[in-house]
Design a protein around this motif. Structure first.
Motif, PDB file in Angstrom:
ATOM      1  N   VAL A   1       0.852  -1.193   0.000  1.00 12.35           N
ATOM      2  CA  VAL A   1       0.000   0.000   0.000  1.00 12.35           C
ATOM      3  C   VAL A   1       0.891   1.248   0.000  1.00 12.35           C
ATOM      4  N   SER A   2       1.937   1.224   0.809  1.00 13.05           N
ATOM      5  CA  SER A   2       2.817   2.394   0.930  1.00 13.05           C
ATOM      6  C   SER A   2       3.503   2.731  -0.388  1.00 13.05           C
ATOM      7  N   ILE A   3       4.083   1.715  -1.057  1.00 13.29           N
ATOM      8  CA  ILE A   3       4.810   2.050  -2.286  1.00 13.29           C
ATOM      9  C   ILE A   3       3.844   2.461  -3.393  1.00 13.29           C
ATOM     10  N   THR A   4       2.657   1.849  -3.403  1.00 14.81           N
ATOM     11  CA  THR A   4       1.667   2.256  -4.404  1.00 14.81           C
ATOM     12  C   THR A   4       1.280   3.713  -4.186  1.00 14.81           C
ATOM     13  N   THR A   5       1.056   4.053  -2.921  1.00 11.14           N
ATOM     14  CA  THR A   5       0.655   5.419  -2.598  1.00 11.14           C
ATOM     15  C   THR A   5       1.736   6.413  -2.988  1.00 11.14           C
ATOM     16  N   VAL A   6       2.970   6.111  -2.609  1.00 11.13           N
ATOM     17  CA  VAL A   6       4.030   7.094  -2.843  1.00 11.13           C
ATOM     18  C   VAL A   6       4.295   7.257  -4.333  1.00 11.13           C
ATOM     19  N   ALA A   7       4.171   6.166  -5.075  1.00  9.05           N
ATOM     20  CA  ALA A   7       4.399   6.278  -6.521  1.00  9.05           C
ATOM     21  C   ALA A   7       3.291   7.089  -7.188  1.00  9.05           C
ATOM     22  N   SER A   8       2.086   7.024  -6.634  1.00 15.01           N
ATOM     23  CA  SER A   8       0.966   7.759  -7.211  1.00 15.01           C
ATOM     24  C   SER A   8       0.901   9.204  -6.730  1.00 15.01           C
ATOM     25  N   PHE A   9       1.711   9.491  -5.716  1.00 13.70           N
ATOM     26  CA  PHE A   9       1.719  10.783  -5.045  1.00 13.70           C
ATOM     27  C   PHE A   9       1.893  11.964  -5.986  1.00 13.70           C
ATOM     28  N   ASP A  10       2.944  11.886  -6.784  1.00 13.61           N
ATOM     29  CA  ASP A  10       3.274  12.974  -7.706  1.00 13.61           C
ATOM     30  C   ASP A  10       2.125  13.250  -8.653  1.00 13.61           C
ATOM     31  N   ALA A  11       1.456  12.158  -9.046  1.00 12.33           N
ATOM     32  CA  ALA A  11       0.424  12.289 -10.065  1.00 12.33           C
ATOM     33  C   ALA A  11      -0.892  12.786  -9.484  1.00 12.33           C
ATOM     34  N   VAL A  12      -1.354  12.155  -8.417  1.00 11.40           N
ATOM     35  CA  VAL A  12      -2.699  12.486  -7.955  1.00 11.40           C
ATOM     36  C   VAL A  12      -2.766  13.021  -6.531  1.00 11.40           C
ATOM     37  N   GLY A  13      -1.659  12.964  -5.781  1.00 13.37           N
ATOM     38  CA  GLY A  13      -1.665  13.518  -4.430  1.00 13.37           C
ATOM     39  C   GLY A  13      -2.303  12.600  -3.405  1.00 13.37           C
ATOM     40  N   ALA A  14      -2.184  13.002  -2.142  1.00 15.75           N
ATOM     41  CA  ALA A  14      -2.551  12.133  -1.020  1.00 15.75           C
ATOM     42  C   ALA A  14      -4.047  11.914  -0.907  1.00 15.75           C
ATOM     43  N   ILE A  15      -4.830  12.890  -1.309  1.00 15.70           N
ATOM     44  CA  ILE A  15      -6.281  12.752  -1.108  1.00 15.70           C
ATOM     45  C   ILE A  15      -6.907  11.944  -2.248  1.00 15.70           C
ATOM     46  N   MET A  16      -6.553  12.278  -3.483  1.00 16.72           N
ATOM     47  CA  MET A  16      -7.164  11.593  -4.615  1.00 16.72           C
ATOM     48  C   MET A  16      -6.703  10.140  -4.724  1.00 16.72           C
ATOM     49  N   VAL A  17      -5.523   9.847  -4.171  1.00 19.10           N
ATOM     50  CA  VAL A  17      -5.047   8.461  -4.258  1.00 19.10           C
ATOM     51  C   VAL A  17      -5.990   7.540  -3.486  1.00 19.10           C
ATOM     52  N   VAL A  18      -6.613   8.063  -2.455  1.00 26.47           N
ATOM     53  CA  VAL A  18      -7.567   7.246  -1.692  1.00 26.47           C
ATOM     54  C   VAL A  18      -8.744   6.858  -2.586  1.00 26.47           C
ATOM     55  N   ALA A  19      -9.207   7.805  -3.401  1.00 27.87           N
ATOM     56  CA  ALA A  19     -10.301   7.503  -4.331  1.00 27.87           C
ATOM     57  C   ALA A  19      -9.889   6.383  -5.284  1.00 27.87           C
ATOM     58  N   MET A  20      -8.649   6.478  -5.811  1.00 27.72           N
ATOM     59  CA  MET A  20      -8.192   5.451  -6.754  1.00 27.72           C
ATOM     60  C   MET A  20      -8.010   4.100  -6.061  1.00 27.72           C
ATOM     61  N   LEU A  21      -7.643   4.100  -4.787  1.00 28.62           N
ATOM     62  CA  LEU A  21      -7.440   2.847  -4.057  1.00 28.62           C
ATOM     63  C   LEU A  21      -8.766   2.176  -3.730  1.00 28.62           C
ATOM     64  N   ILE A  22      -9.718   2.965  -3.264  1.00 29.00           N
ATOM     65  CA  ILE A  22     -10.922   2.372  -2.683  1.00 29.00           C
ATOM     66  C   ILE A  22     -12.055   2.204  -3.699  1.00 29.00           C
ATOM     67  N   THR A  23     -12.337   3.253  -4.479  1.00 27.68           N
ATOM     68  CA  THR A  23     -13.597   3.268  -5.225  1.00 27.68           C
ATOM     69  C   THR A  23     -13.679   2.214  -6.344  1.00 27.68           C
ATOM     70  N   PRO A  24     -12.649   2.035  -7.184  1.00 32.67           N
ATOM     71  CA  PRO A  24     -12.790   0.991  -8.228  1.00 32.67           C
ATOM     72  C   PRO A  24     -13.010  -0.393  -7.615  1.00 32.67           C
ATOM     73  N   ALA A  25     -12.308  -0.690  -6.509  1.00 29.78           N
ATOM     74  CA  ALA A  25     -12.458  -2.002  -5.871  1.00 29.78           C
ATOM     75  C   ALA A  25     -13.847  -2.145  -5.260  1.00 29.78           C
ATOM     76  N   ALA A  26     -14.332  -1.076  -4.638  1.00 25.92           N
ATOM     77  CA  ALA A  26     -15.670  -1.129  -4.044  1.00 25.92           C
ATOM     78  C   ALA A  26     -16.727  -1.335  -5.127  1.00 25.92           C
ATOM     79  N   SER A  27     -16.518  -0.719  -6.303  1.00 24.76           N
ATOM     80  CA  SER A  27     -17.451  -0.920  -7.418  1.00 24.76           C
ATOM     81  C   SER A  27     -17.394  -2.365  -7.910  1.00 24.76           C
ATOM     82  N   ALA A  28     -16.165  -2.882  -8.081  1.00 26.54           N
ATOM     83  CA  ALA A  28     -16.002  -4.249  -8.593  1.00 26.54           C
ATOM     84  C   ALA A  28     -16.649  -5.263  -7.665  1.00 26.54           C
ATOM     85  N   TYR A  29     -16.577  -5.006  -6.372  1.00 29.48           N
ATOM     86  CA  TYR A  29     -17.146  -5.889  -5.351  1.00 29.48           C
ATOM     87  C   TYR A  29     -18.650  -6.103  -5.599  1.00 29.48           C
ATOM     88  N   LEU A  30     -19.301  -5.087  -6.179  1.00 25.19           N
ATOM     89  CA  LEU A  30     -20.744  -5.162  -6.392  1.00 25.19           C
ATOM     90  C   LEU A  30     -21.122  -6.029  -7.597  1.00 25.19           C
TER      91      LEU A  30
END
Lengths: 253, 288
Positions: free
Chosen positions: B192-221
């Motif tokens: 989780v840490s390396i994924t977050t830090v690599a995505s940091f430059d691109a989307v920042g700390a707040i938006m990375v949470v959206a990318m981590l959680i929302t697609p998976a939560a959608s797929a779960y349905l």
């Protein structure tokens, strides 16, 4: 001569600051089917978890087959409470049974056809073959428990611990599970079961372990499962259960 | 290659690695932990910078892993003292993040690190900061790092597929079978840490949470199968990244915000329309 397969000496355990188990001493012989009974909060689940090192031990020693737990781990099977897992997990019944083999399959390998065959046989044994592909949330409570039992069987362990396998299951499942437990016992395997229904203890188990933070009484069901021991374990508020117990005895005779 | 291609490629890499890791965040019920780690890796980056005076590549990854593990350990440690899990997450990550912010303001000064950037990311600047790799040539640093992280994530998921499955579904059974549950937990926190830090430059700390959680939560349905859930989550993540980019270009707005918004739209569609768990099919089942 019967062999002692589990020796527990002076075991104690706690949750945070509350001691839930203290001075626990008992021995289990091979081929016995033991019911663990005691009131809520008596430490029944904690006892099993502590024996299996899923919960930290404060003091004491536990020997399986004369060995420490880690050395005997491969021949010990565990059936957790049904409520301890998320049944919405995206997987099917066959997959859950296969999990019982994960320890044996080893790293970097996936279950192969023969593993699936073994899992399928155990599902069949539990009367669940037709539900192999069913998503686990779509199974009834009894069916979920049968899947858990199939998963334990596929491990082919010598010593099983089961935490309330009869909780919330239908009568047919209860009979099926008890038949399996008797069969395991006949194969010379040892089983310890956390049990919550005092009325069936005498019918189901050849040994009983009364637990309330420590071992109140332990031994042959015929000599140990007495009103006095039930009262000592549960305290004064168990009068109604005793009455029901008596009426049950009257009914069945 | 043009700047647009680099930006879209970077966004897609963010979408892929985040959405794959996200599946296990959801199944392990650790969504809040992602939020925490996405903030505390900032401290890891700052400390790594203070020690090495460099802000790229392996230093950042190692700093992020250490920060992520420290976060997970501290949360676990506080939790032992009867502090509720989510409360301890809240305490630990805000404190560590605050230290990071203070260090940026006082010690790091005019380096390429500022709070605005850390929170929101700036994917449009990515093509300018390049390195030259053997065989590949000139590549944006963030894109190279994301590719490396994606490879690590995919290899870890495939190599330990059954271990992830069993430790997520039934950790007690896993432990009784001798599978190292605690090690898998911290390995996962590192991923989780390396994924977050690599995505940091691109989307920042707040938006990375959206990318981590929302697609998976959608797929779960949509599915009852773990492998399909991984594929669907990846598909949603990638599509959100691409759609997000073009919406942002069209409206001339923040790319990371558009990407996060797209994941939200995907979730809404899934929540309403999924044949298995969607609101509409539930309503129809009750009606019929």
């Amino acid at each position: 001569m019967t062999e002692t397969v589990l020796k527990v000496n002076n075991l104690s355990a706690s949750y945070r600051k509350n001691t839930v188990l203290h001075d626990v001493n008992f021995q289990i012989n091979q081929g016995t089917l033991t019911g663990i009974v005691g009131p809520n909060g008596a430490g029944k689940s904690t006892l099993i978890k502590t024996l299996l090192q899923l919960h930290p031990t404060l003091t004491g020693t536990v020997d399986f087959f004369g060995l420490p737990f880690k050395a005997a781990q491969q021949v010990i099977g565990y059936v957790p409470q049904r409520g301890s897992v998320d049944w919405d997990f995206p997987t099917n019944a066959l997959d859950v049974v296969l999990m019982g083999l994960y320890g044996r399959i080893g790293w970097l390998k996936l279950p192969n056809r023969s593993h699936k065959q073994m899992a399928m046989e155990k599902l069949e044994k539990m009367g669940m073959a037709a539900y192999a592909d069913r998503q686990i949330s779509q199974l009834s409570g009894g069916q979920q428990q049968r899947v858990f039992l199939a998963r334990a069987l596929v491990q082919d362990a010598d010593f099983y611990f089961m935490d309330e396998p009869l909780a919330g299951v239908d009568a047919a499942t209860e009979r099926a599970i008890m038949a399996i437990l008797k069969e395991l016992k006949e194969q010379g395997k040892t089983v310890m079961v956390v049990h919550h229904d005092l009325q069936t203890v005498a019918d189901y188990y050849d040994h009983v372990l009364f637990l309330n933070k420590t071992v109140v009484a332990h031994g042959d069901t015929t000599s140990i499962f007495t009103k006095e021991n039930i009262a000592r374990t549960y305290g004064g508020n168990m009068r109604w259960t005793l009455k029901e117990e008596e009426s049950h005895v009257v009914h069945s005779q | 290659m043009t700047y647009t291609v680099w930006i879209v490629l970077t966004a897609v890499l963010v979408g892929l690695s985040c959405s794959l890791i996200g599946v296990f965040l959801i199944l392990r019920k650790m969504a809040m932990m992602a939020d925490a780690i996405s903030h505390t890796v900032l401290l890891g980056i700052v400390v790594a910078f203070l020690i090495t005076k460099e802000i790229s590549g392996p230093h950042m990854l190692i700093g992020a892993i250490i920060a992520g593990l420290v976060t997970a350990l501290l949360v676990q440690w506080l939790h032992q003292f009867d502090i509720e899990q989510h409360a301890s997450i809240g305490i630990v990550f805000t404190t560590l993040f605050a230290i990071g912010v203070i260090l940026i303001a006082t010690s790091v000064g005019n380096a390429h690190l500022d709070v605005q950037h850390a929170l929101m990311g700036e994917i449009t600047f990515i093509p300018w900061d390049t390195i030259t790799l053997p065989f590949v040539g000139k590549v944006p640093v963030a894109t190279a790092m994301l590719s490396l992280v994606l490879v690590i994530v995919i290899v870890s998921i495939i190599a330990f597929y059954k271990e992830w499955k069993i430790t997520s579904f039934d950790p007690a059974l896993a432990a009784s079978l001798g599978i190292p549950v605690v090690f898998m937990h911290y390995l996962f926190m590192s991923l989780v840490s390396i994924t977050t830090v690599a995505s940091f430059d691109a989307v920042g700390a707040i938006m990375v949470v959206a990318m981590l959680i929302t697609p998976a939560a959608s797929a779960y349905l949509w599915t009852d199968k773990l492998s399909i859930m991984l594929l669907l989550s990846a598909l949603f993540g990638v599509t959100s990244a691409i759609v997000g980019y073009y919406v942002a270009a069209w409206l001339d707005t923040s790319i990371s915000a558009s990407m996060a918004f797209a994941t939200g739209i995907f979730f809404l569609i899934s929540f309403l329309g999924s044949p298995k768990h969607g609101l509409i099919s539930k309503y129809n089942r009750i009606a019929s």
